[in-house]
Design an enzyme around this catalytic site. Structure first.
Site, mmCIF file in Angstrom:
data_model
loop_
_atom_site.group_PDB
_atom_site.id
_atom_site.type_symbol
_atom_site.label_atom_id
_atom_site.label_comp_id
_atom_site.label_asym_id
_atom_site.label_seq_id
_atom_site.Cartn_x
_atom_site.Cartn_y
_atom_site.Cartn_z
ATOM 1 N N ASP A 109 0.928 -1.115 -0.225
ATOM 2 C CA ASP A 109 -0.095 0.127 -0.121
ATOM 3 C C ASP A 109 0.936 1.239 -0.034
ATOM 4 O OD1 ASP A 109 -2.231 1.640 0.435
ATOM 5 O OD2 ASP A 109 -1.592 1.753 2.462
ATOM 6 N N ASP A 126 0.093 5.197 1.072
ATOM 7 C CA ASP A 126 -0.239 6.065 2.311
ATOM 8 C C ASP A 126 -0.075 5.398 3.410
ATOM 9 O OD1 ASP A 126 -0.453 8.159 0.200
ATOM 10 O OD2 ASP A 126 -2.493 7.825 0.245
#
Length: 188
Positions: free
Chosen positions: A6, A8
């Site tokens: 991922d 952020d």
């Protein structure tokens, strides 16, 4: 091994607010180096990131591309490489198939890398959505405590994901340390 990250809260700093410019995109200390170390150890790296800020009008795809260029350049300056970045630009109300926890982004990664399955890959995230997407594709799931990770860890204690085996690390650097140590590529 394929490692899907991922963005952020895993690679860059994230406090729950939208990151709307290249200047606001700031790596978590040690994350860029961790990505490069994993690449240099022979791992393929991809990113799967929900970016509803595009649909919400907070920034455009051109700004997102510039953020990703910045990230890729930082990784390459450390000797690493990101094989593919998949992102969902849709608003949650659009009910698209690519927004995590659905698996559309992971399917894009699988197809782009010409893999028949993601079984054996690792999905690293800071949210329940990341873990659920990875589990749906038979990935090993890893939670980092950066970004939303501490809250997700608490949530999993009260609402575990059925049948899930989630490994937890403080941050992406600690995850890379553990992977490379297990592979005998770095000394304790």
């Amino acid at each position: 091994m394929l490692i899907i990250l991922d963005r952020d809260g895993v690679i860059n700093q994230y406090n729950g607010s939208y990151i709307c410019s290249v200047d606001e995109w700031l790596p978590i200390p040690g994350s860029i180096e961790a990505v490069a170390r994993l690449y240099k150890a022979g791992h393929r790296l991809a990113i799967a990131t929900n970016q509803s800020g595009i649909a919400r009008g907070f920034y455009g795809a051109d700004v997102l591309d510039s953020m990703h260029q910045k990230m890729a350049q930082l990784v390459e300056a450390q000797g690493g490489h990101i094989d593919f970045i998949a992102y969902c630009p849709h608003h949650p109300d659009e009910h698209c198939g690519c927004r995590k926890p659905l698996t559309g982004l992971l399917d894009q990664i699988r197809d782009h890398l010409q893999l028949s399955t993601l079984e054996g890959a690792v999905m690293v995230g800071d949210s329940r959505k990341d873990l659920e997407a990875g589990l749906a594709e038979n990935c090993q799931t890893v939670l980092v405590r950066t970004g939303n990770g501490k809250y997700t860890e608490q949530d999993l204690q009260t609402r575990p994901i059925p049948g899930a085996s989630v490994i937890t690390h403080d941050n992406l650097r600690a995850f890379a340390d553990a992977v490379l140590l297990a592979e005998g590529l770095e000394k304790k």
